[in-house]
Scaffold this motif. Sequence first.
Motif, PDB file in Angstrom:
ATOM      1  N   ILE A  83       0.849  -1.209   0.000  1.00  0.00           N
ATOM      2  CA  ILE A  83       0.000   0.000   0.000  1.00  0.00           C
ATOM      3  C   ILE A  83       0.880   1.253   0.000  1.00  0.00           C
ATOM      4  O   ILE A  83       1.734   1.425   0.854  1.00  0.00           O
ATOM      5  CB  ILE A  83      -0.960   0.002   1.209  1.00  0.00           C
ATOM      6  N   ARG A  84       0.654   2.118  -0.997  1.00  0.00           N
ATOM      7  CA  ARG A  84       1.485   3.301  -1.187  1.00  0.00           C
ATOM      8  C   ARG A  84       0.707   4.593  -1.154  1.00  0.00           C
ATOM      9  O   ARG A  84       1.290   5.677  -1.127  1.00  0.00           O
ATOM     10  CB  ARG A  84       2.172   3.233  -2.570  1.00  0.00           C
ATOM     11  N   SER A  85      -0.599   4.511  -1.274  1.00  0.00           N
ATOM     12  CA  SER A  85      -1.356   5.744  -1.458  1.00  0.00           C
ATOM     13  C   SER A  85      -2.748   5.614  -0.861  1.00  0.00           C
ATOM     14  O   SER A  85      -3.221   4.513  -0.572  1.00  0.00           O
ATOM     15  CB  SER A  85      -1.480   6.050  -2.951  1.00  0.00           C
ATOM     16  N   ILE A  86      -3.389   6.757  -0.722  1.00  0.00           N
ATOM     17  CA  ILE A  86      -4.773   6.801  -0.251  1.00  0.00           C
ATOM     18  C   ILE A  86      -5.662   6.033  -1.228  1.00  0.00           C
ATOM     19  O   ILE A  86      -6.581   5.327  -0.832  1.00  0.00           O
ATOM     20  CB  ILE A  86      -5.232   8.285  -0.134  1.00  0.00           C
ATOM     21  N   GLU A  87      -5.334   6.147  -2.513  1.00  0.00           N
ATOM     22  CA  GLU A  87      -6.119   5.459  -3.530  1.00  0.00           C
ATOM     23  C   GLU A  87      -6.027   3.934  -3.354  1.00  0.00           C
ATOM     24  O   GLU A  87      -7.033   3.227  -3.457  1.00  0.00           O
ATOM     25  CB  GLU A  87      -5.647   5.893  -4.929  1.00  0.00           C
ATOM     26  N   ASP A  88      -4.805   3.437  -3.090  1.00  0.00           N
ATOM     27  CA  ASP A  88      -4.639   1.994  -2.817  1.00  0.00           C
ATOM     28  C   ASP A  88      -5.569   1.564  -1.687  1.00  0.00           C
ATOM     29  O   ASP A  88      -6.197   0.510  -1.732  1.00  0.00           O
ATOM     30  CB  ASP A  88      -3.202   1.673  -2.368  1.00  0.00           C
ATOM     31  N   MET A  89      -5.605   2.397  -0.642  1.00  0.00           N
ATOM     32  CA  MET A  89      -6.429   2.051   0.527  1.00  0.00           C
ATOM     33  C   MET A  89      -7.906   2.082   0.169  1.00  0.00           C
ATOM     34  O   MET A  89      -8.670   1.210   0.571  1.00  0.00           O
ATOM     35  CB  MET A  89      -6.168   3.041   1.665  1.00  0.00           C
ATOM     36  N   ARG A  90      -8.279   3.103  -0.593  1.00  0.00           N
ATOM     37  CA  ARG A  90      -9.680   3.247  -0.974  1.00  0.00           C
ATOM     38  C   ARG A  90     -10.159   2.000  -1.729  1.00  0.00           C
ATOM     39  O   ARG A  90     -11.255   1.497  -1.490  1.00  0.00           O
ATOM     40  CB  ARG A  90      -9.845   4.498  -1.850  1.00  0.00           C
ATOM     41  N   ILE A  91      -9.299   1.493  -2.616  1.00  0.00           N
ATOM     42  CA  ILE A  91      -9.671   0.302  -3.388  1.00  0.00           C
ATOM     43  C   ILE A  91      -9.883  -0.887  -2.451  1.00  0.00           C
ATOM     44  O   ILE A  91     -10.902  -1.575  -2.513  1.00  0.00           O
ATOM     45  CB  ILE A  91      -8.598  -0.010  -4.460  1.00  0.00           C
ATOM     46  N   LEU A  92      -8.931  -1.091  -1.548  1.00  0.00           N
ATOM     47  CA  LEU A  92      -9.034  -2.241  -0.647  1.00  0.00           C
ATOM     48  C   LEU A  92     -10.251  -2.118   0.266  1.00  0.00           C
ATOM     49  O   LEU A  92     -10.959  -3.095   0.514  1.00  0.00           O
ATOM     50  CB  LEU A  92      -7.749  -2.390   0.175  1.00  0.00           C
ATOM     51  N   ALA A 117      -5.353   8.618   8.089  1.00  0.00           N
ATOM     52  CA  ALA A 117      -6.168   8.793   9.301  1.00  0.00           C
ATOM     53  C   ALA A 117      -7.248   9.840   9.056  1.00  0.00           C
ATOM     54  O   ALA A 117      -8.385   9.685   9.498  1.00  0.00           O
ATOM     55  CB  ALA A 117      -5.288   9.199  10.481  1.00  0.00           C
ATOM     56  N   ARG A 118      -6.900  10.907   8.336  1.00  0.00           N
ATOM     57  CA  ARG A 118      -7.905  11.935   8.068  1.00  0.00           C
ATOM     58  C   ARG A 118      -8.960  11.441   7.082  1.00  0.00           C
ATOM     59  O   ARG A 118     -10.135  11.751   7.200  1.00  0.00           O
ATOM     60  CB  ARG A 118      -7.243  13.225   7.574  1.00  0.00           C
ATOM     61  N   ALA A 119      -8.526  10.638   6.120  1.00  0.00           N
ATOM     62  CA  ALA A 119      -9.475  10.168   5.103  1.00  0.00           C
ATOM     63  C   ALA A 119     -10.391   9.068   5.630  1.00  0.00           C
ATOM     64  O   ALA A 119     -11.572   9.031   5.310  1.00  0.00           O
ATOM     65  CB  ALA A 119      -8.720   9.674   3.873  1.00  0.00           C
ATOM     66  N   PHE A 120      -9.839   8.153   6.425  1.00  0.00           N
ATOM     67  CA  PHE A 120     -10.614   6.962   6.797  1.00  0.00           C
ATOM     68  C   PHE A 120     -10.811   6.809   8.300  1.00  0.00           C
ATOM     69  O   PHE A 120     -11.465   5.877   8.738  1.00  0.00           O
ATOM     70  CB  PHE A 120      -9.916   5.703   6.261  1.00  0.00           C
ATOM     71  N   GLY A 121     -10.223   7.717   9.084  1.00  0.00           N
ATOM     72  CA  GLY A 121     -10.277   7.580  10.535  1.00  0.00           C
ATOM     73  C   GLY A 121      -9.084   6.782  11.024  1.00  0.00           C
ATOM     74  O   GLY A 121      -8.671   5.815  10.381  1.00  0.00           O
TER      75      GLY A 121
END
Lengths: 260, 206
Positions: A83-92, A117-121
């Motif tokens: 995982i490298r980015s917010i986008e990677d996390m969003r997909i998962l 943390a700001r994007a997903f808590g």
Amino acid sequence: MLKKRIIPSLLLKDNRMVKSVRFGGFRDTGHPLTAARIYDAQRVDELLVLDIFASRERRGMRSEIVAQISEECFMPLCVGGGIRSIEDMRILLSKGADKVLINTGAVECERLIGEAARAFGSSTVVVSVDVRRRPASGLKSGMEGEYEVFVRGGAEATGLDPVLWSRTAQELGAGEIFLTSIDRDGTMSGLDIALIRSIVDSVSIPVIASGGVGTLDDFRIGMEEGGASAVSAASIFHFTDQSPIKARKYLVDRGVNVRS
Amino acid sequence: MIAVIDYGMGNLRSISKAIAYVGGDVLVTRDPEKIRKAERLVLPGVGAFGQGIANLRSFGLIPVLEEEILLKKKPLWGICLGMQLLATSSEEFGRHAGLNWIPADVKRFEFSESARLNVPHVGWNSVRFSKNHPVTGSVKQADFYFVHSYYVRLKNDDLTVGTCDYGGGFTACFARDNIFATQFHPEKSQETGLEMLGNFCRWKPC
């Protein structure tokens, strides 16, 4: 009262499940989906799915398996690898992950922890810390302590002290620390309690301890002596006749605060 | 049909497949027309409060939700952040106004060092239901999965349906009329969570 958790981990290599010894020497342990189904039927507290080759191969995590597992299982799912980015996390997260685990990505770009943390808590962001005991001759001047954080599947030294790095991760917004002793990984020789204790005593977020569980009593030791909020294990479930159900019963019988 | 409100916060797949598993006809959507057609609504969500409210606003969801829930009294289940957003305000990353449907504040867990309690509160904790509710049904006390750093403090404790203990009691479940909300994740709480989701699918608030 909050229960201590038993968290089986599934390591992925290509589309198979494997188990390592000290982050190498991979043995095939079957199909991850089959294992996830079994763990779900056993009502495990949580499941960790790690694409351990993603960072080494400098690619993102293969998310299809997350979708497949999440399709069938009603247990909390923590996933990581590459995982490298917010986008990677969003997909998962959109594929059914409940929490994401970042390791190499967080060391190389600390900012990622806070952004996540700001994007997903905060509670969605788990920072994974892989630690190796440094040989005495490898001590660099000015560095204290005998442990060192490694990234890229244990292949790359960082010079970071695990305690300081865990504190930094917490300050930046990590919700949990997933702590692995590379030296104990797959050896089934017991958790590194001194390492676990040092991190548990330095942060106020939950610590999941892993690396070395070989007996049911290792879960108890990790929780009671190490103070870990959760203990993660794989080999004991793959290579012995122990199961999360037996582990839970063992711990309940000894008065450890786990789900009965 | 049950509409799971998609406002870009968290794992919507788990909740929708859990509802489907218990026999609910479920749709993940942010389309106001579809929300109007739904018979009941789920406001899920994991993440930061400010972002959650901002997303509800920017997707233009607040008017339709107010209409369907406050005026037409459709059954709603707010889960985790979806519970917190119903409150008046939150102190997460600054001060943010919530939907203010339920008089309450969202507070961060604060513990003394000696309490040795972690924040976030992650994992399985026991909830005691002190009041009967059609959604909780026969569940009186059970373990549920939590993952949060903030909790809802109601202005009126009478709305509390279930309490959890973490360094003191906090409201894990509240209800008022057609609104039901839990801090825990039913979709991640295995058989007890699924049982409650099944009850929700059949709930007809009067």
